[in-house]
Design an enzyme around this catalytic site. Structure first.
Site, mmCIF file in Angstrom:
data_model
loop_
_atom_site.group_PDB
_atom_site.id
_atom_site.type_symbol
_atom_site.label_atom_id
_atom_site.label_comp_id
_atom_site.label_asym_id
_atom_site.label_seq_id
_atom_site.Cartn_x
_atom_site.Cartn_y
_atom_site.Cartn_z
ATOM 1 C CG HIS A 56 -2.024 -1.124 1.223
ATOM 2 N ND1 HIS A 56 -1.274 -1.946 2.305
ATOM 3 C CD2 HIS A 56 -3.015 -1.089 1.068
ATOM 4 C CE1 HIS A 56 -2.654 -3.440 2.116
ATOM 5 N NE2 HIS A 56 -3.549 -2.440 1.208
ATOM 6 C CG ASP A 59 1.515 -1.534 3.337
ATOM 7 O OD1 ASP A 59 1.262 -1.360 4.449
ATOM 8 O OD2 ASP A 59 1.147 -2.242 2.375
ATOM 9 C CG MET A 90 -0.882 -5.270 -6.269
ATOM 10 S SD MET A 90 -0.788 -5.430 -4.912
ATOM 11 C CE MET A 90 -2.058 -6.453 -3.592
ATOM 12 C CD GLU A 183 -8.311 -8.125 -1.111
ATOM 13 O OE1 GLU A 183 -7.213 -7.421 -1.908
ATOM 14 O OE2 GLU A 183 -8.616 -8.663 0.112
ATOM 15 C CE LYS A 185 -12.467 -8.802 5.480
ATOM 16 N NZ LYS A 185 -11.735 -7.867 6.738
ATOM 17 C CD GLU A 219 -8.266 -12.581 1.677
ATOM 18 O OE1 GLU A 219 -7.842 -10.874 1.953
ATOM 19 O OE2 GLU A 219 -8.188 -11.995 3.516
ATOM 20 C CG HIS A 222 -11.795 -11.403 2.411
ATOM 21 N ND1 HIS A 222 -11.272 -10.124 1.046
ATOM 22 C CD2 HIS A 222 -11.091 -11.151 3.199
ATOM 23 C CE1 HIS A 222 -10.078 -9.931 1.915
ATOM 24 N NE2 HIS A 222 -10.219 -10.242 3.201
ATOM 25 C CG ASP A 247 -4.605 -11.089 -2.154
ATOM 26 O OD1 ASP A 247 -3.940 -10.571 -2.556
ATOM 27 O OD2 ASP A 247 -5.789 -9.565 -1.290
ATOM 28 C CG ASP A 257 -9.900 -10.864 8.254
ATOM 29 O OD1 ASP A 257 -9.656 -12.341 7.655
ATOM 30 O OD2 ASP A 257 -9.636 -9.894 7.753
ATOM 31 C CG ASP A 259 -6.227 -11.986 7.222
ATOM 32 O OD1 ASP A 259 -6.485 -12.303 5.654
ATOM 33 O OD2 ASP A 259 -6.163 -11.104 7.429
ATOM 34 C CG ASP A 289 -3.830 -10.161 2.468
ATOM 35 O OD1 ASP A 289 -3.043 -9.471 2.765
ATOM 36 O OD2 ASP A 289 -4.844 -9.476 1.576
HETATM 37 C C1 GLT Z 1 -6.078 -5.781 3.869
HETATM 38 C C2 GLT Z 1 -6.888 -6.569 3.464
HETATM 39 C C3 GLT Z 1 -6.687 -7.644 2.670
HETATM 40 C C4 GLT Z 1 -6.766 -6.660 1.622
HETATM 41 C C5 GLT Z 1 -5.584 -5.061 1.658
HETATM 42 C C6 GLT Z 1 -5.392 -4.197 0.495
HETATM 43 S S1 GLT Z 1 -4.874 -4.864 2.999
HETATM 44 O O1 GLT Z 1 -4.623 -6.106 5.196
HETATM 45 O O2 GLT Z 1 -7.277 -6.985 4.319
HETATM 46 O O3 GLT Z 1 -7.695 -8.202 2.799
HETATM 47 O O4 GLT Z 1 -6.028 -7.381 0.547
HETATM 48 O O5 GLT Z 1 -5.925 -3.350 0.520
HETATM 49 MN MN MN Z 2 -6.338 -9.453 0.177
HETATM 50 MN MN MN Z 3 -7.938 -10.781 4.305
#
Ligand code: GLT
Ligand code: MN
Ligand code: MN
Length: 388
Positions: A56, A59, A90, A183, A185, A219, A222, A247, A257, A259, A289
């Site tokens: 980002h 970041d 990216m 993306e 969610k 993702e 998500h 992702d 969430d 991750d 991600d």
């Molecule tokens: C954030 C989010 C991710 C996205 C990122 C891109 S930022 O961490 O949870 O799923 O991909 O903005």
């Molecule tokens: Mn993501």
């Molecule tokens: Mn995520």
């Protein structure tokens, strides 16, 4: 660690700067790891064998940096990437962290917030272009509601479309050559986020001014948060020519969430995903991600990053094994054969219509066809568990 699963540049494994630099903060606890400077994150990614780093704007460049600071930071980062052999495939933009975006960014009710979001995105595109990125991800984390009293949801769609059209024009005007990967969610951090699933974006894209420039960035976590089958979403995006980025991570259904490291929670669905990507020849980045457990120090973060890539490569090998397994392939062949003489499949024509309407089907025969999916799934599980 066996060399067979060593990551190589051709695998295109990338990590977000925000993933390996994640300091383990959650809504109930503070950071557990010290800050990791972007150039040190690049060094770490090179050590673990990654190919790329994504970022980002913020970041790398603090939101309040002066233009001179911004230029110096981007230059130093580019040098670090070059000297460590790490590419930046990216880039993306933070449109969710700053309090200015508490009501959304592109869809916010305040036109000044919407304009600021656009300006910030254009500047993030400048940073990405300077670093060589050709894919720009847009995640609308704050584009949503807690109460639908705040705006009409169709107005949000119109505002989002306007913003995407604008950033496409900017990429064209600047000659950046970006494709945009949207993306989805379903929720978190908003109660409900617009464009809750990849399918929502696949519906929006044909309505844009430059649909050819816009695809999706599905993702794992998500879609799974929405209770959906991730591989099906990816397959639909692929079939539409819209799988511009992906992702990879993992998620236990019904939880926050998470991750998690790729394959950590649902190795079987991760297997079908990897098998799909490899079977169709997806050639884009394989972006993780995800982030390490909050229990970890930076050695643990390396374990996490290596684990993501290693699991992907193990599952890739399992997919090849599945494709080469004679018993499995005999079942696959059998289940695709017709149960009775059938008119050949063809597109609509008067002749085919006459044949189809004139054909007699025996429903008993159709219903009696052998579909040994139990056996097929057990063989799949045995490939995964290493007994085949
Ligand atoms: C954030 C989010 C991710 C996205 C990122 C891109 S930022 O961490 O949870 O799923 O991909 O903005
Ligand atoms: Mn993501
Ligand atoms: Mn995520």
């Amino acid at each position: 660690m066996s060399d067979k699963y060593a990551p190589l540049p051709e695998h295109k494994f990338s990590f977000g700067l925000w993933t390996v630099s994640n300091r383990g903060r959650d809504p109930f606890g503070s950071e557990v790891r010290p800050p990791l400077a972007p150039v040190d994150a690049v060094k770490m990614l090179a050590q673990v064998g990654a190919w790329g780093v994504n970022l980002h704007d913020n970041d790398l460049v603090p939101i309040d940096a002066t233009p001179a600071e911004r230029d110096r930071i981007v230059k130093e980062f580019k040098q670090a990437c070059d000297s460590h052999g790490i590419v930046v495939p990216m880039a993306t933009v933070t449109l969710f962290f700053d309090p200015a975006f508490r009501d959304g960014a592109f869809t916010a009710n305040d036109p000044a917030v919407r304009a600021y979001a656009l300006q910030k995105t254009l500047r993030a595109m400048d940073i990405g272009a300077e670093l060589g990125a050709k894919i720009f991800v847009l995640w609308g984390g704050r584009e949503g509601t807690e109460t639908d009293a705040c705006r009409r949801a169709d107005d949000a769609v119109k505002r989002l479309r306007h913003a995407i059209d604008y950033v496409c024009e900017y990429s064209i005007a600047k000659g950046y050559g970006y494709t945009f990967a949207m993306e989805a969610k379903p929720n978190e951090p908003r109660g409900d986020i617009y464009m809750a699933t990849t399918g929502n974006y696949l519906g929006l894209i044909p309505t844009l001014a430059h649909p050819e420039m816009v695809g999706v960035n599905p993702e794992v976590a998500h879609e799974q948060m929405a209770g959906l089958n991730f591989t099906h979403a990816v397959a639909q995006a692929w079939e539409a020519g819209k799988l511009f980025h992906i992702d990879l991570n993992d998620q236990v259904p019904g939880r926050y969430d998470q991750d998690f490291r790729f394959g950590a929670a649902n190795p079987k669905s991760a297997f079908f995903l990897v098998k799909f990507l490899e079977d169709v020849g997806y050639a884009g980045p394989r972006h993780f991600d995800a982030h390490a457990y909050r229990t970890e120090n930076y050695d643990g973060v390396k374990d996490f990053a290596r684990g993501c890539m290693r699991t992907y490569l193990i599952l890739k090998e399992k997919a090849a094994r599945w494709n080469a397994d004679a018993e499995i392939q005999a079942i696959v062949k059998e289940i695709h054969e017709p149960s009775m003489p059938t008119p050949a499949e063809a597109t609509y024509s008067p002749a085919h219509l006459a044949t189809l309407l004139g054909h007699t089907f025996d429903r008993g025969t159709l219903a009696a066809k052998n579909l040994p999916y139990e056996r097929l799934d057990q063989l799949t599980v045995e490939v995964l568990l290493g007994t085949r």
